[in-house]
Design a protein around this motif. Structure first.
Motif, PDB file in Angstrom:
ATOM      1  N   PRO A 264      -0.055 -16.478  -7.342  1.00  0.00           N
ATOM      2  CA  PRO A 264       1.172 -15.940  -6.775  1.00  0.00           C
ATOM      3  C   PRO A 264       0.938 -14.478  -6.379  1.00  0.00           C
ATOM      4  O   PRO A 264       0.288 -13.752  -7.129  1.00  0.00           O
ATOM      5  N   LEU A 265       1.484 -14.076  -5.223  1.00  0.00           N
ATOM      6  CA  LEU A 265       1.229 -12.720  -4.727  1.00  0.00           C
ATOM      7  C   LEU A 265       1.533 -11.697  -5.819  1.00  0.00           C
ATOM      8  O   LEU A 265       0.802 -10.728  -5.997  1.00  0.00           O
ATOM      9  N   ALA A 266       2.616 -11.921  -6.552  1.00  0.00           N
ATOM     10  CA  ALA A 266       2.949 -11.071  -7.703  1.00  0.00           C
ATOM     11  C   ALA A 266       3.752 -11.935  -8.660  1.00  0.00           C
ATOM     12  O   ALA A 266       4.106 -13.066  -8.337  1.00  0.00           O
ATOM     13  N   VAL A 267       4.051 -11.376  -9.828  1.00  0.00           N
ATOM     14  CA  VAL A 267       4.754 -12.193 -10.821  1.00  0.00           C
ATOM     15  C   VAL A 267       6.203 -11.755 -11.007  1.00  0.00           C
ATOM     16  O   VAL A 267       6.891 -12.260 -11.886  1.00  0.00           O
ATOM     17  N   SER A 268       6.676 -10.816 -10.182  1.00  0.00           N
ATOM     18  CA  SER A 268       8.092 -10.440 -10.233  1.00  0.00           C
ATOM     19  C   SER A 268       8.516  -9.946  -8.854  1.00  0.00           C
ATOM     20  O   SER A 268       7.687  -9.470  -8.069  1.00  0.00           O
ATOM     21  N   THR A 269       9.829 -10.016  -8.613  1.00  0.00           N
ATOM     22  CA  THR A 269      10.337  -9.521  -7.327  1.00  0.00           C
ATOM     23  C   THR A 269      10.213  -7.995  -7.264  1.00  0.00           C
ATOM     24  O   THR A 269      10.027  -7.428  -6.196  1.00  0.00           O
ATOM     25  N   GLU A 270      10.280  -7.341  -8.425  1.00  0.00           N
ATOM     26  CA  GLU A 270      10.121  -5.881  -8.450  1.00  0.00           C
ATOM     27  C   GLU A 270       8.746  -5.506  -7.857  1.00  0.00           C
ATOM     28  O   GLU A 270       8.643  -4.580  -7.048  1.00  0.00           O
ATOM     29  N   GLU A 271       7.727  -6.241  -8.270  1.00  0.00           N
ATOM     30  CA  GLU A 271       6.381  -5.953  -7.748  1.00  0.00           C
ATOM     31  C   GLU A 271       6.311  -6.236  -6.245  1.00  0.00           C
ATOM     32  O   GLU A 271       5.708  -5.483  -5.487  1.00  0.00           O
ATOM     33  N   ILE A 272       6.944  -7.325  -5.830  1.00  0.00           N
ATOM     34  CA  ILE A 272       6.882  -7.679  -4.397  1.00  0.00           C
ATOM     35  C   ILE A 272       7.599  -6.612  -3.560  1.00  0.00           C
ATOM     36  O   ILE A 272       7.142  -6.259  -2.474  1.00  0.00           O
ATOM     37  N   LEU A 273       8.707  -6.104  -4.089  1.00  0.00           N
ATOM     38  CA  LEU A 273       9.424  -5.073  -3.333  1.00  0.00           C
ATOM     39  C   LEU A 273       8.572  -3.811  -3.205  1.00  0.00           C
ATOM     40  O   LEU A 273       8.588  -3.148  -2.169  1.00  0.00           O
ATOM     41  N   ALA A 274       7.807  -3.509  -4.254  1.00  0.00           N
ATOM     42  CA  ALA A 274       6.911  -2.344  -4.186  1.00  0.00           C
ATOM     43  C   ALA A 274       5.821  -2.596  -3.135  1.00  0.00           C
ATOM     44  O   ALA A 274       5.441  -1.689  -2.380  1.00  0.00           O
ATOM     45  N   MET A 275       5.341  -3.835  -3.057  1.00  0.00           N
ATOM     46  CA  MET A 275       4.354  -4.174  -2.013  1.00  0.00           C
ATOM     47  C   MET A 275       4.990  -4.033  -0.630  1.00  0.00           C
ATOM     48  O   MET A 275       4.359  -3.555   0.315  1.00  0.00           O
ATOM     49  N   ARG A 276       6.238  -4.495  -0.510  1.00  0.00           N
ATOM     50  CA  ARG A 276       6.906  -4.422   0.801  1.00  0.00           C
ATOM     51  C   ARG A 276       7.073  -2.962   1.232  1.00  0.00           C
ATOM     52  O   ARG A 276       6.888  -2.624   2.403  1.00  0.00           O
ATOM     53  N   ASP A 277       7.389  -2.084   0.273  1.00  0.00           N
ATOM     54  CA  ASP A 277       7.487  -0.649   0.598  1.00  0.00           C
ATOM     55  C   ASP A 277       6.147  -0.137   1.119  1.00  0.00           C
ATOM     56  O   ASP A 277       6.093   0.605   2.097  1.00  0.00           O
TER      57      ASP A 277
ATOM     58  N   ASN B 170      -4.000  -8.982  16.517  1.00  0.00           N
ATOM     59  CA  ASN B 170      -2.737  -8.266  16.339  1.00  0.00           C
ATOM     60  C   ASN B 170      -1.537  -9.210  16.204  1.00  0.00           C
ATOM     61  O   ASN B 170      -0.497  -9.005  16.811  1.00  0.00           O
ATOM     62  N   LYS B 171      -1.728 -10.267  15.425  1.00  0.00           N
ATOM     63  CA  LYS B 171      -0.645 -11.235  15.228  1.00  0.00           C
ATOM     64  C   LYS B 171       0.070 -10.921  13.923  1.00  0.00           C
ATOM     65  O   LYS B 171      -0.476 -10.243  13.049  1.00  0.00           O
ATOM     66  N   PRO B 172       1.286 -11.465  13.720  1.00  0.00           N
ATOM     67  CA  PRO B 172       1.957 -11.254  12.433  1.00  0.00           C
ATOM     68  C   PRO B 172       1.233 -11.980  11.301  1.00  0.00           C
ATOM     69  O   PRO B 172       0.442 -12.902  11.552  1.00  0.00           O
ATOM     70  N   SER B 173       1.531 -11.585  10.072  1.00  0.00           N
ATOM     71  CA  SER B 173       0.899 -12.238   8.927  1.00  0.00           C
ATOM     72  C   SER B 173       1.194 -13.732   8.951  1.00  0.00           C
ATOM     73  O   SER B 173       2.353 -14.139   9.066  1.00  0.00           O
ATOM     74  N   PRO B 174       0.172 -14.579   8.796  1.00  0.00           N
ATOM     75  CA  PRO B 174       0.400 -16.025   8.789  1.00  0.00           C
ATOM     76  C   PRO B 174       1.228 -16.486   7.581  1.00  0.00           C
ATOM     77  O   PRO B 174       1.855 -17.539   7.635  1.00  0.00           O
ATOM     78  N   VAL B 175       1.223 -15.723   6.492  1.00  0.00           N
ATOM     79  CA  VAL B 175       2.106 -16.023   5.344  1.00  0.00           C
ATOM     80  C   VAL B 175       2.754 -14.699   4.946  1.00  0.00           C
ATOM     81  O   VAL B 175       2.239 -13.946   4.114  1.00  0.00           O
ATOM     82  N   PRO B 176       3.898 -14.374   5.580  1.00  0.00           N
ATOM     83  CA  PRO B 176       4.456 -13.030   5.434  1.00  0.00           C
ATOM     84  C   PRO B 176       5.187 -12.823   4.105  1.00  0.00           C
ATOM     85  O   PRO B 176       5.713 -13.763   3.516  1.00  0.00           O
ATOM     86  N   ILE B 177       5.256 -11.584   3.689  1.00  0.00           N
ATOM     87  CA  ILE B 177       5.896 -11.221   2.428  1.00  0.00           C
ATOM     88  C   ILE B 177       7.392 -11.577   2.438  1.00  0.00           C
ATOM     89  O   ILE B 177       7.966 -11.878   1.398  1.00  0.00           O
ATOM     90  N   GLU B 178       8.001 -11.583   3.613  1.00  0.00           N
ATOM     91  CA  GLU B 178       9.434 -11.911   3.695  1.00  0.00           C
ATOM     92  C   GLU B 178       9.696 -13.343   3.208  1.00  0.00           C
ATOM     93  O   GLU B 178      10.795 -13.663   2.752  1.00  0.00           O
ATOM     94  N   GLN B 179       8.710 -14.221   3.328  1.00  0.00           N
ATOM     95  CA  GLN B 179       8.840 -15.577   2.784  1.00  0.00           C
ATOM     96  C   GLN B 179       8.427 -15.605   1.317  1.00  0.00           C
ATOM     97  O   GLN B 179       9.115 -16.167   0.465  1.00  0.00           O
ATOM     98  N   THR B 180       7.300 -14.964   1.028  1.00  0.00           N
ATOM     99  CA  THR B 180       6.784 -14.992  -0.351  1.00  0.00           C
ATOM    100  C   THR B 180       7.791 -14.407  -1.337  1.00  0.00           C
ATOM    101  O   THR B 180       7.884 -14.857  -2.479  1.00  0.00           O
ATOM    102  N   ILE B 181       8.563 -13.431  -0.910  1.00  0.00           N
ATOM    103  CA  ILE B 181       9.501 -12.795  -1.850  1.00  0.00           C
ATOM    104  C   ILE B 181      10.491 -13.827  -2.416  1.00  0.00           C
ATOM    105  O   ILE B 181      10.831 -13.785  -3.604  1.00  0.00           O
ATOM    106  N   TYR B 182      10.905 -14.792  -1.580  1.00  0.00           N
ATOM    107  CA  TYR B 182      11.844 -15.803  -2.091  1.00  0.00           C
ATOM    108  C   TYR B 182      11.141 -16.828  -2.980  1.00  0.00           C
ATOM    109  O   TYR B 182      11.743 -17.365  -3.908  1.00  0.00           O
ATOM    110  N   VAL B 183       9.876 -17.096  -2.698  1.00  0.00           N
ATOM    111  CA  VAL B 183       9.099 -18.001  -3.562  1.00  0.00           C
ATOM    112  C   VAL B 183       9.010 -17.398  -4.965  1.00  0.00           C
ATOM    113  O   VAL B 183       9.292 -18.050  -5.978  1.00  0.00           O
ATOM    114  N   ILE B 184       8.647 -16.125  -5.019  1.00  0.00           N
ATOM    115  CA  ILE B 184       8.500 -15.460  -6.323  1.00  0.00           C
ATOM    116  C   ILE B 184       9.869 -15.302  -6.989  1.00  0.00           C
ATOM    117  O   ILE B 184       9.996 -15.466  -8.211  1.00  0.00           O
ATOM    118  N   ALA B 185      10.890 -15.018  -6.195  1.00  0.00           N
ATOM    119  CA  ALA B 185      12.234 -14.857  -6.777  1.00  0.00           C
ATOM    120  C   ALA B 185      12.679 -16.145  -7.463  1.00  0.00           C
ATOM    121  O   ALA B 185      13.287 -16.117  -8.544  1.00  0.00           O
TER     122      ALA B 185
END
Ligand SMILES: NC(=O)c1ccc[n+]([C@@H]2O[C@H](COP(=O)([O-])OP(=O)(O)OC[C@H]3O[C@@H](n4cnc5c(N)ncnc54)[C@H](O)[C@@H]3O)[C@@H](O)[C@H]2O)c1
Length: 352
Positions: A100-113, A316-331
């Protein structure tokens, strides 16, 4: 960017040797693996020797100082992902990071920042999206063949395959058991088929039924019972803003015939099972069964995932698995665990 994509590996354990490096990165043209980093120097050196990698580090911060590196591939235990992802983005590197990209939404939000501070690509390594059958089912679902999905059943359950290394069973390294480890794959894939409806509330339950005892023999051998501090089974019930629901189960140990890694999506036009591709429908009062077939000539999921990452960087394409999706998976995964601890339903915020 130079024609040659220069890559650093952070974490040089099982998944790097078994999938990411070979066949993964070695299948992508014009790539040079320039550095390997592992806190276990012996592991990093062994990989470097086997694959002719010039630089070896034991601290990822030193690897990130190499200007020539364009991208890093992070394959450390789950709880070590966040510091290296953020440091890599801040050092101007593109990042592919294992699930998993991270184990909490707090961590994912820090990555998004961190991501918002740079123009780099961050991709979660959800390789199940890149298998031939997943790609075929997604294309079929995107034609509207399912209609409105009102419920789904998502399983990542094993009978006796418990990963034995500390990175999986020690909560200080893994952050969770099968829910985070394999539930994440089936959940991410199912949500992707459904175009990520927004989850709003979750109830869940986690158990440690067998892993502290010795009744079930592990397929991958013995594990340290004193270190084991995560669940061996978890289930969750998820409500989405569009009224759809999902039942999720994940286990490493339980009494069942064989592994069940699957998703069933129930839509108003038809239902589909992943990964079998079987679908069921009706037309003019005639019941219909069919099968979505994989597209031909694709490489294994991990390799296709790495090809997609390299292509996104180069073109120069967008991320194939973007954080905007992963954040809900981890949430969702986090909410299942919280709900179990609190013995109540947990609300999921809108992260947009
Ligand atoms: N997608 C998949 O199919 C799949 C399969 C297995 C593992 N994974 C994921 O890959 C990641 C690694 O799993 P693995 O099976 O390779 O584990 P592993 O235990 O075999 O290897 C992890 C390596 O990371 C190293 N490490 C630990 N802390 C580090 C740090 N701070 N800096 C650098 N290196 C560090 C360890 O020494 C070890 O060599 C995990 O996130 C796991 O969930 C994904």
């Amino acid at each position: 960017m130079n024609k040659t994509l220069k890559v650093g590996l952070i974490g040089t354990g099982g998944i790097v040797r078994g999938a990411h490096l070979k066949p993964g990165w070695l299948a992508v043209p014009d790539v040079e693996i320039v550095a390997a980093c592992d806190v276990n120097e012996k592991a990093a050196r062994a990989l470097a020797t086997d694959f002719n990698i010039p630089h070896v580090f034991t601290d990822f911060r030193d690897l990130l100082k190499l200007d020539e590196i364009d991208a890093v591939d992070i394959c450390t235990p789950n709880k070590v992902h966040t510091p290296s992802v953020i440091a890599a983005l801040d050092a101007g590197k593109h990042v592919l990071c294992e699930k998993p990209l991270a184990v909490s939404t707090e961590e994912i939000l820090a990555m998004r920042d961190a991501l918002r501070r740079t123009d780099r690509i961050l991709m979660t390594a959800q390789h199940q999206r890149f298998t031939d059958i997943s790609v075929a089912i997604k294309a079929w679902a995107d034609t509207g063949a399912l209609g409105e999905v009102y419920h789904s059943r998502v399983n990542a359950t094993r009978r006796n395959w418990l990963p034995t290394s500390p990175g999986f069973i020690d909560p200080k390294l893994s952050g969770g058991g099968p829910c985070m480890d394999i539930g994440v794959h089936a959940l991410d894939t199912a949500l992707w088929f459904m175009n990520f409806p927004r989850p709003v509330r979750v109830s869940g339950r986690a158990h440690t039924n067998f892993a502290k005892g010795f009744d079930i023999p592990g397929g991958w051998g013995e594990w340290d019972r004193t270190l084991f501090g995560v669940e061996d089974f978890a289930s969750g019930y998820i409500h989405f803003a569009n009224g759809s629901t999902m039942a999720l189960e994940a286990s490493w140990l339980q009494h069942q015939e064989k592994e069940d890694f699957s998703a069933t999506l129930l839509g108003k036009k038809s239902s589909i099972q992943w990964p079998s591709g079987h679908f069921h429908s009706v037309s003019n009062r005639t019941l219909i069964d069919g099968k979505v077939l994989p597209h031909a000539m694709r490489q294994p999921g991990h390799t296709e995932e790495i090809i997609a990452f390299a292509d996104a960087i180069r073109n120069n394409k967008p991320s194939p698995v973007p954080i905007e999706q992963t954040i809900y998976v981890i949430a969702i995964l986090e909410a299942i665990m919280q709900s179990s601890l609190l013995n109540q339903e947990v609300l999921i915020p809108d992260f947009t």
